[in-house]
Design a protein around this motif. Structure first.
Motif, PDB file in Angstrom:
ATOM      1  N   GLY A 147       0.859  -1.395  -0.170  1.00 50.55           N
ATOM      2  CA  GLY A 147      -0.143   0.048  -0.104  1.00 50.55           C
ATOM      3  C   GLY A 147       0.823   1.340  -0.119  1.00 50.55           C
ATOM      4  O   GLY A 147       0.670   2.262  -0.673  1.00 50.55           O
ATOM      5  N   ILE A 148       1.814   1.270   0.965  1.00 55.25           N
ATOM      6  CA  ILE A 148       2.710   2.348   0.857  1.00 55.25           C
ATOM      7  C   ILE A 148       3.410   2.599  -0.529  1.00 55.25           C
ATOM      8  O   ILE A 148       3.513   3.741  -0.929  1.00 55.25           O
ATOM      9  CB  ILE A 148       3.844   2.415   1.829  1.00 55.25           C
ATOM     10  CG1 ILE A 148       3.171   2.274   3.328  1.00 55.25           C
ATOM     11  CG2 ILE A 148       4.820   3.293   1.975  1.00 55.25           C
ATOM     12  CD1 ILE A 148       4.086   1.846   4.632  1.00 55.25           C
ATOM     13  N   VAL A 149       3.890   1.581  -1.071  1.00 50.99           N
ATOM     14  CA  VAL A 149       4.629   1.718  -2.383  1.00 50.99           C
ATOM     15  C   VAL A 149       3.627   2.214  -3.365  1.00 50.99           C
ATOM     16  O   VAL A 149       3.844   3.170  -4.063  1.00 50.99           O
ATOM     17  CB  VAL A 149       5.081   0.101  -2.675  1.00 50.99           C
ATOM     18  CG1 VAL A 149       5.514   0.268  -4.279  1.00 50.99           C
ATOM     19  CG2 VAL A 149       6.080  -0.115  -1.951  1.00 50.99           C
ATOM     20  N   MET A 150       2.350   1.847  -3.287  1.00 50.93           N
ATOM     21  CA  MET A 150       1.684   2.052  -4.334  1.00 50.93           C
ATOM     22  C   MET A 150       0.919   3.804  -4.114  1.00 50.93           C
ATOM     23  O   MET A 150       0.886   4.496  -4.882  1.00 50.93           O
ATOM     24  CB  MET A 150       0.039   1.291  -4.228  1.00 50.93           C
ATOM     25  CG  MET A 150      -0.633   0.995  -5.585  1.00 50.93           C
ATOM     26  SD  MET A 150       0.784   0.667  -6.826  1.00 50.93           S
ATOM     27  CE  MET A 150       0.346   1.822  -7.852  1.00 50.93           C
ATOM     28  N   GLN A 179      -0.483  18.293  -2.458  1.00 47.34           N
ATOM     29  CA  GLN A 179      -1.518  18.157  -1.295  1.00 47.34           C
ATOM     30  C   GLN A 179      -1.191  16.871  -0.717  1.00 47.34           C
ATOM     31  O   GLN A 179      -1.546  16.282   0.434  1.00 47.34           O
ATOM     32  CB  GLN A 179      -2.734  18.303  -1.631  1.00 47.34           C
ATOM     33  CG  GLN A 179      -2.975  20.042  -1.698  1.00 47.34           C
ATOM     34  CD  GLN A 179      -4.344  20.129  -2.333  1.00 47.34           C
ATOM     35  OE1 GLN A 179      -5.104  19.400  -3.209  1.00 47.34           O
ATOM     36  NE2 GLN A 179      -4.970  21.366  -1.928  1.00 47.34           N
ATOM     37  N   LEU A 180      -0.956  15.702  -1.711  1.00 44.30           N
ATOM     38  CA  LEU A 180      -0.885  14.255  -1.311  1.00 44.30           C
ATOM     39  C   LEU A 180       0.425  13.988  -0.865  1.00 44.30           C
ATOM     40  O   LEU A 180       0.678  12.902  -0.310  1.00 44.30           O
ATOM     41  CB  LEU A 180      -1.305  13.517  -2.324  1.00 44.30           C
ATOM     42  CG  LEU A 180      -2.595  13.531  -3.036  1.00 44.30           C
ATOM     43  CD1 LEU A 180      -2.894  12.522  -3.784  1.00 44.30           C
ATOM     44  CD2 LEU A 180      -3.451  13.575  -1.742  1.00 44.30           C
ATOM     45  N   ALA A 181       1.548  14.887  -1.086  1.00 50.28           N
ATOM     46  CA  ALA A 181       3.016  14.478  -0.930  1.00 50.28           C
ATOM     47  C   ALA A 181       3.314  13.941   0.576  1.00 50.28           C
ATOM     48  O   ALA A 181       4.134  12.886   0.424  1.00 50.28           O
ATOM     49  CB  ALA A 181       3.859  15.680  -1.158  1.00 50.28           C
ATOM     50  N   GLU A 182       2.715  14.420   1.460  1.00 52.26           N
ATOM     51  CA  GLU A 182       3.105  14.069   2.985  1.00 52.26           C
ATOM     52  C   GLU A 182       2.343  12.635   3.027  1.00 52.26           C
ATOM     53  O   GLU A 182       2.741  11.884   4.234  1.00 52.26           O
ATOM     54  CB  GLU A 182       2.342  14.652   3.771  1.00 52.26           C
ATOM     55  CG  GLU A 182       2.895  16.183   4.072  1.00 52.26           C
ATOM     56  CD  GLU A 182       2.373  17.098   5.043  1.00 52.26           C
ATOM     57  OE1 GLU A 182       1.586  16.608   5.794  1.00 52.26           O
ATOM     58  OE2 GLU A 182       2.591  18.155   5.182  1.00 52.26           O
ATOM     59  N   SER A 183       1.377  12.134   2.144  1.00 49.08           N
ATOM     60  CA  SER A 183       0.758  10.939   2.699  1.00 49.08           C
ATOM     61  C   SER A 183       1.667   9.628   2.584  1.00 49.08           C
ATOM     62  O   SER A 183       1.309   8.715   3.662  1.00 49.08           O
ATOM     63  CB  SER A 183      -0.504  10.623   1.491  1.00 49.08           C
ATOM     64  OG  SER A 183       0.082  10.679   0.360  1.00 49.08           O
ATOM     65  N   ILE A 234       3.891   5.999   9.146  1.00 47.28           N
ATOM     66  CA  ILE A 234       3.816   6.142  10.409  1.00 47.28           C
ATOM     67  C   ILE A 234       2.438   5.300  11.026  1.00 47.28           C
ATOM     68  O   ILE A 234       2.584   4.345  11.940  1.00 47.28           O
ATOM     69  CB  ILE A 234       3.640   7.790  10.876  1.00 47.28           C
ATOM     70  CG1 ILE A 234       4.915   8.617  10.600  1.00 47.28           C
ATOM     71  CG2 ILE A 234       2.927   7.836  12.337  1.00 47.28           C
ATOM     72  CD1 ILE A 234       4.552   9.934  10.814  1.00 47.28           C
ATOM     73  N   TYR A 235       1.458   5.645  10.004  1.00 50.97           N
ATOM     74  CA  TYR A 235       0.106   4.576  10.435  1.00 50.97           C
ATOM     75  C   TYR A 235       0.489   2.968  10.668  1.00 50.97           C
ATOM     76  O   TYR A 235       0.260   2.263  11.525  1.00 50.97           O
ATOM     77  CB  TYR A 235      -0.981   4.934   9.472  1.00 50.97           C
ATOM     78  CG  TYR A 235      -1.608   6.172   9.335  1.00 50.97           C
ATOM     79  CD1 TYR A 235      -1.607   7.290  10.560  1.00 50.97           C
ATOM     80  CD2 TYR A 235      -1.877   6.741   8.194  1.00 50.97           C
ATOM     81  CE1 TYR A 235      -1.961   8.384  10.567  1.00 50.97           C
ATOM     82  CE2 TYR A 235      -2.374   7.954   8.120  1.00 50.97           C
ATOM     83  CZ  TYR A 235      -2.245   8.853   9.325  1.00 50.97           C
ATOM     84  OH  TYR A 235      -2.879  10.142   9.258  1.00 50.97           O
ATOM     85  N   VAL A 236       1.358   2.640   9.278  1.00 56.00           N
ATOM     86  CA  VAL A 236       1.694   1.281   9.334  1.00 56.00           C
ATOM     87  C   VAL A 236       2.209   0.966  10.503  1.00 56.00           C
ATOM     88  O   VAL A 236       2.138  -0.098  11.380  1.00 56.00           O
ATOM     89  CB  VAL A 236       2.247   0.754   8.131  1.00 56.00           C
ATOM     90  CG1 VAL A 236       2.923  -0.409   8.133  1.00 56.00           C
ATOM     91  CG2 VAL A 236       1.360   0.959   6.979  1.00 56.00           C
ATOM     92  N   VAL A 238      -4.422  -1.541   1.953  1.00 50.80           N
ATOM     93  CA  VAL A 238      -3.587  -0.947   0.747  1.00 50.80           C
ATOM     94  C   VAL A 238      -3.739   0.540   0.754  1.00 50.80           C
ATOM     95  O   VAL A 238      -3.076   1.303   0.747  1.00 50.80           O
ATOM     96  CB  VAL A 238      -4.059  -1.730  -0.593  1.00 50.80           C
ATOM     97  CG1 VAL A 238      -3.120  -0.936  -1.790  1.00 50.80           C
ATOM     98  CG2 VAL A 238      -3.613  -3.016  -0.299  1.00 50.80           C
ATOM     99  N   SER A 239      -5.276   0.875   0.829  1.00 43.91           N
ATOM    100  CA  SER A 239      -5.737   2.331   0.754  1.00 43.91           C
ATOM    101  C   SER A 239      -5.086   3.259   1.861  1.00 43.91           C
ATOM    102  O   SER A 239      -4.681   2.799   2.654  1.00 43.91           O
ATOM    103  CB  SER A 239      -7.204   2.215   0.697  1.00 43.91           C
ATOM    104  OG  SER A 239      -8.042   1.745  -0.389  1.00 43.91           O
ATOM    105  N   TYR A 240      -4.900   4.390   1.504  1.00 45.64           N
ATOM    106  CA  TYR A 240      -4.297   5.277   2.301  1.00 45.64           C
ATOM    107  C   TYR A 240      -5.223   5.780   3.353  1.00 45.64           C
ATOM    108  O   TYR A 240      -6.653   5.798   3.328  1.00 45.64           O
ATOM    109  CB  TYR A 240      -4.004   6.647   1.626  1.00 45.64           C
ATOM    110  CG  TYR A 240      -3.598   7.878   2.564  1.00 45.64           C
ATOM    111  CD1 TYR A 240      -2.363   8.043   3.231  1.00 45.64           C
ATOM    112  CD2 TYR A 240      -4.404   8.863   2.505  1.00 45.64           C
ATOM    113  CE1 TYR A 240      -2.075   9.029   4.014  1.00 45.64           C
ATOM    114  CE2 TYR A 240      -4.262  10.081   3.429  1.00 45.64           C
ATOM    115  CZ  TYR A 240      -2.875   9.822   4.211  1.00 45.64           C
ATOM    116  OH  TYR A 240      -2.836  10.881   5.083  1.00 45.64           O
ATOM    117  N   GLY A 241      -4.933   6.095   4.643  1.00 43.82           N
ATOM    118  CA  GLY A 241      -5.947   6.458   5.593  1.00 43.82           C
ATOM    119  C   GLY A 241      -5.747   5.741   6.930  1.00 43.82           C
ATOM    120  O   GLY A 241      -5.701   4.513   6.991  1.00 43.82           O
ATOM    121  N   GLY A 242      -5.422   6.910   7.829  1.00 42.96           N
ATOM    122  CA  GLY A 242      -5.011   6.334   9.381  1.00 42.96           C
ATOM    123  C   GLY A 242      -6.131   5.335  10.010  1.00 42.96           C
ATOM    124  O   GLY A 242      -5.668   4.450  10.732  1.00 42.96           O
ATOM    125  N   SER A 243      -7.238   6.112  10.124  1.00 42.81           N
ATOM    126  CA  SER A 243      -8.379   5.221  10.947  1.00 42.81           C
ATOM    127  C   SER A 243      -8.851   4.097  10.382  1.00 42.81           C
ATOM    128  O   SER A 243      -8.730   3.138  11.150  1.00 42.81           O
ATOM    129  CB  SER A 243      -9.668   6.025  11.024  1.00 42.81           C
ATOM    130  OG  SER A 243      -9.347   7.504  11.345  1.00 42.81           O
TER     131      SER A 243
END
Lengths: 367, 681
Positions: A26-29, A39-43, A49-51, A338-343
């Motif tokens: 997911g991180i790689v993708m 705006q997405l650069a930090e994700s 960090i979330y992982v 895989v998808s981005y998102g902390g919660s």
């Protein structure tokens, strides 16, 4: 406890490994899916960090005996209700509507956590009533238990999470021995209910359903356009894909929400049929592993937890990929791990942690 | 549990099949669509070639037209900054910041350059479609405002000036008949032009004049860039090396604008003078063409009334176009080459050549014109019931008499109708065997009648030389002797364009050499180098090339061909010279210092315009005025035809116009020689 050998012997490394690979993948993708969007650069960093936090949560949860949660279900249920009502009232007052608590650092989406709490609450309910007669009162009590929180999620409004919880409820109800004649009645009620409920949906929800059923082929933006671009992304991937960082649909941003809802399409474009099959296989493996643990759990509560998590994972996977493949209307469900998102990620690894705990705290005899 | 496994297997199996279908079976399809998404073809507009007159005076050029555009993606990031840009721009160009509302209707109907929406609304639409594509806020602003905006570019981020090329015709309606105008690519030719790299909504093509007929030379070739774009429409890089546009060729016409102006003035002033005299708009339209008989170069071509082609420069205004189309005098038609009228007596040239060359009469032979002759109309040989009919000379109506005995030269000079009736159709024992309609047609065609001459202008007509076969098919009647009489003097069924009349005279002037009339002197490339130099083109020489069919006594073609004897051409020239010396145009050309030759023509007609005015009275039809002549007589440099629609009388309405054009020509020649010989800086 950490050092006890039998703990690690029973720890399901296959499950953990598969989840870990999916998270890393997911991180790689996500890194590729940023595609120059500032705006997405930090994700990527955030997801790393979330992982990392997630893996610790996973391990921590695995070590805690899941049976503890059975005694805490009332408290957890209360907390769930409180947070949902809290966000409803707070959100209403401040923004008109809200799904998140903005903590300043990250946005916490309580409904994600509520999914896991409901798995525990319902698993506990069905485990305790295992011997009780399977009558209407039994069904209704579980329904009220579920509906009590779903109502607040529906009011956010967040239809997809509500459906997820209802699916978990139904799945656990089914496995706990729902008589077939009730099934027929529920099926009928659900069908009538969904037709009757349609006029009460939010406009964007109606539009999603309408545009899925009757797409406008000339749309330049919106869901139809997004789904169309997703199909082009998937299709153009071919057998081996266009290569990491080389998918034109992804890199030139024709594919929208490519780091969350449509990450599967991004992956399919850059890694092709082979890559997509691999990810599907990993997800299916994780689900099957959960079901395996459910079958080998030492008690009913543990089995129902693992089973509920498998349902959650399967439903989200199926819906997300289905949206990407344009076989079901657009919903906001993410691709697990895989998808981005902390919660979303944290609640899912928490769920895996619970399943691992079920595996670790088996009381079968090992020699 | 089993149900769950089955469900997983079913759903995942279905997805795998779907993936296989999308990626493997339809993969190529989707890859093409992905390619389509990221590639964009940009057409780089070329410059249309210029049009000059023979002296290098510009008749059609490209001038910049300025449009104010906003690139939504380049506007300031904050809303306050955007509003400030809108406010300042609004003050400069007068488009309100906010006007109208955005809804499905207004968005669908939005057309750049033609909208009432405010700046904010236009930008909103542009931003949703393609934020990196400039969108027009206001089109065709004046140059001053454009410069101000350019200077203030730093204060107005996102605002730009787009320069569009628009055609301008400095000589306007004076040369519009020849030059024409441009319009949008017509729908029927859209595919063809697209294939050649032209864009229907931007590029224009010729609609009339040389802009139309030489469009392929003038239009050039658009350049092309194939670029990669992202979803927002931002250009990232060239995917192929860009193809630069190739400018069109420029055209140098044979027209001399000064002579054109003189010719138009001569025609219009003369018609106006008579209109004032009569106190009514009696003479409304006409044609003047001047040509170098030795080269075929058209020096002036006036078709009056004309239209203002500058009004069509940016777009063709519907009301103006409609007005032109409804005008009964048809200003959009090039009357010089597209209008067919009876030529009248100027057509006697054909008969004059024929009767001498075929030996119908000798030049010295006298034919009697009593003013009126009566002939028996025979619709076929030995017609048992001939109808008798009177044929009169034009003098008869006025004096009641005729010209008396006339030889060839004076028959031509006096334009004696009876002379030509008799020699054309035969008359009793005086001219036992006339020229006959078949042989008349041969000589008419030999000097340019009845065919398209091939001038490089659209809409040239071929006229009509009738013959018995034509009449049987189109009128359903047999040919009669009277038809030959009437055709000999260029009336009845005979039709010709002013250009044909001019070419017939120029052929005689040029000793029988028929030069192809041309409007193009040189073709130049964009740097002004001559690509195609001028070369006069002779179609044939009637004294050298056998262009006349030989007929036997039954008027059937023998299959042999013959030429016109040079002495016949000389005799006709003498006759045409006598027209000016002692004949029908002698008073008009009195005192003209340069010896000239010519022929008057007064052609009766009855068309829809005349009928509407109730002019077609039997025995007193309205008439067109013709005069065609050349000068100097010995070494012709210029041949001129003048035609005045409904002009009553050739000598009165047309001949003076020709004289003035000739005067202007020789005056200009003098000026040019002085100018060339001058040593002044």
């Amino acid at each position: 406890m950490l050092l006890r050998r039998e703990t690690w012997r029973r720890f399901d490394f296959w499950l953990f490994g598969a989840v870990l690979i999916l998270c890393i993948f997911g991180i790689v993708m996500i890194r590729s899916a940023i595609a120059g969007n500032a705006q997405l650069a930090e994700s990527v960093t955030r997801q790393i960090i979330y992982v990392s936090i997630g893996l610790m949560v996973l391990l921590g949860t695995a070590l805690i005996d899941y049976r503890i949660w059975a005694s805490l279900t009332r408290l957890l249920y209360g907390l769930a209700l409180l947070s949902l009502i809290g966000i409803y009232i707070l959100g209403r007052a401040l923004f008109g509507s809200a799904r998140w608590f903005d903590t300043g650092i990250i946005l916490i989406q309580p409904s994600e956590l509520v999914k896991i709490i409901m798995i525990l609450v319902l698993a506990d309910y069905f485990a305790r009533t295992a011997e009780a007669p399977k009558n209407l009162a039994w069904v209704l009590r579980s329904f009220i238990l579920t509906a009590g929180v779903v109502v607040w999620i529906l009011l956010q409004p967040n239809l997809s999470t509500s459906i997820v919880i209802m699916v978990i409820w139904f799945s656990l109800l089914w496995i706990s021995g729902l008589p077939v004649h009730y099934l027929a009645i529920f099926g009928l009620l659900a069908a009538v209910g969904s037709v009757l409920a349609f006029p009460y949906l939010a406009d964007y929800q109606k539009e999603r359903i309408v545009s899925f059923l009757f797409p406008d082929p000339n749309a330049r933006h919106g869901n139809v356009y997004n789904v169309e671009q997703a199909l082009i992304a998937i299709g153009s991937g071919g057998l081996f894909g266009m290569g990491y960082g080389n998918g034109s649909q992804v890199q030139l941003r024709f594919l929208k929400v490519r780091h969350t809802d449509f990450i599967f399409s991004a992956m399919a474009e850059e890694f092709g049929f082979v890559g997509a099959m691999l990810v599907i296989a990993l997800l299916v493996f994780v689900i099957l592993r959960c079901l395996y643990i459910a079958r080998h759990a030492s008690d009913r509560f543990g089995a129902l937890i693992a089973y509920g998590v498998a349902t959650l994972l399967f439903f989200q996977t199926a819906v997300n990929i289905g949206v990407n493949l344009n076989v079901i209307p657009v919903t906001g469900l993410t691709l697990p791990f895989v998808s981005y998102g902390g919660s979303s990620l944290l609640s899912l690894v928490l769920a895996i942690g619970l399943v691992e705990s079920v595996a670790v705290h088996r009381t079968t005899l090992d020699f | 549990m089993t149900v769950f496994y089955a469900l997983i297997a079913f759903v995942i199996g279905f997805y795998v099949l779907r993936l296989f279908n999308l990626q493997i079976l339809q993969g190529t399809n989707y890859r093409i669509r992905a390619e389509d998404n990221r590639t964009m073809e940009i057409s780089l507009p070329t410059q249309r070639g210029l049009i000059y007159d023979r002296n290098g005076y510009i008749l059609a050029k490209n001038v910049p037209s300025y449009n104010v555009v906003i690139t939504p993606a380049e506007l300031p990031a904050d809303e306050g900054g955007i509003q400030e840009v809108y406010r300042q721009l609004s003050q400069l160009i007068g488009v309100p910041v906010n006007n109208g509302e955005i809804n499905k209707e207004t968005v669908r109907n939005f057309t750049p350059c033609a909208t009432d929406l405010g700046i904010a609304q236009i930008v909103y639409i542009g931003d949703t479609n393609a934020p990196y594509r400039p969108i027009q806020i206001k089109c065709n602003i004046d140059q001053r405002t454009a410069m101000i905006l350019r200077e203030r570019a730093a204060d107005l981020p996102g605002v730009g000036i787009e320069v569009e090329s628009v055609r301008e015709y400095p000589t306007g309606s004076l040369t519009s008949t020849v030059v024409g105008f441009l319009g949008p690519i017509p729908a029927s030719e859209e595919a063809d032009y697209r294939a050649r790299g032209f864009l229907p909504n931007r590029d224009k093509v010729g609609f009339a004049g040389v802009e139309y007929s030489l469009n392929d030379l003038l239009i050039g070739q658009n350049g092309k860039r194939v670029v990669e774009v992202d979803a927002a429409g931002q250009i990232l890089r060239d995917l192929e090396p860009p193809e630069q546009p190739v400018p069109g060729y420029s055209i140098k016409l044979t027209i001399d604008t000064r002579l054109q102006a003189a010719a138009e003035a001569a025609l219009v002033n003369w018609m106006d003078r008579w209109n004032r005299y009569f106190g009514e708009q009696r003479y409304t339209s006409g044609v003047v063409i001047a040509m170098n008989p030795k080269t075929g170069e058209i020096l002036a071509m006036v078709s009056y009334p004309s239209y203002e082609n500058n009004r069509m420069a940016r777009f063709i205004p519907a009301y103006y176009y409609e007005q032109l189309q409804r005008d009964p005098y048809r200003p959009l038609l090039n009357h010089a080459i597209s209008a067919e009228h009876p030529p009248g007596s100027v057509f006697k040239l054909a008969a004059a050549l024929g009767i001498l060359n075929e030996g119908v009469v000798t030049p010295e032979q006298k034919i009697n014109d009593p003013g009126k002759i009566t002939v028996e109309e025979r619709y076929f040989e030995n017609d048992p019931n001939p109808r008798t009919r009177d044929y009169v000379c034009y003098t008869y109506r006025i004096t009641g008499g005729g010209h008396g005995d006339l030889d060839f030269i004076h028959g031509l000079a006096q334009s004696c109708d009876v002379y030509f009736y008799k020699v054309g159709g035969g008359y009793r024992n005086e001219v036992p065997k006339g020229l006959n309609i078949w042989r008349l047609g041969e000589y008419a065609r030999a000097i340019g009648y009845g065919r398209v001459l091939g001038i490089e202008l659209p809409g040239e007509q071929d006229g009509l030389i009738p013959d018995p076969d034509w009449k049987r098919i189109n009128v359903g009647e047999n040919w009669s002797t009277g038809d030959t009489y009437i055709a000999t003097i260029g009336q009845g069924y005979v039709l010709s364009t002013p250009l044909q009349v001019l070419v017939s005279m120029a052929t005689i002037a040029n000793d029988g050499k028929l030069m192809k009339p041309t409007i193009v002197r040189e073709v130049l490339d964009s740097e002004g180098n001559v690509v195609q130099p001028f070369e006069p083109k002779m179609l044939w020489d009637i004294t050298q090339d056998p262009v006349i069919h030989v007929y036997d006594e039954n008027y059937l073609q023998t299959g042999e061909m013959k030429t016109v004897a040079p002495w016949v051409v000389k005799k006709v020239q003498e006759g045409l010279r006598e027209v000016v010396v002692s004949g029908t145009a002698s008073s008009i050309f009195e005192g003209f210092p340069i010896p000239s030759a010519g022929k008057t023509g007064t052609a009766e007609y009855c068309d829809n315009v005349a009928q509407a005015k109730n002019l077609c009275q039997p025995g007193n039809w309205p008439a067109h005025a013709w005069y065609v002549g050349y000068a100097p007589f010995d070494n012709p440099e210029i041949a001129v035809v003048a035609f005045v629609y409904n002009g009553d009388e050739g000598a009165r309405l047309a001949a003076p116009v020709v004289r003035r054009v000739m005067e202007a020509y020789f005056k200009l020649k003098e000026v040019d020689i002085e100018g060339a010989g001058s040593t002044l800086p």
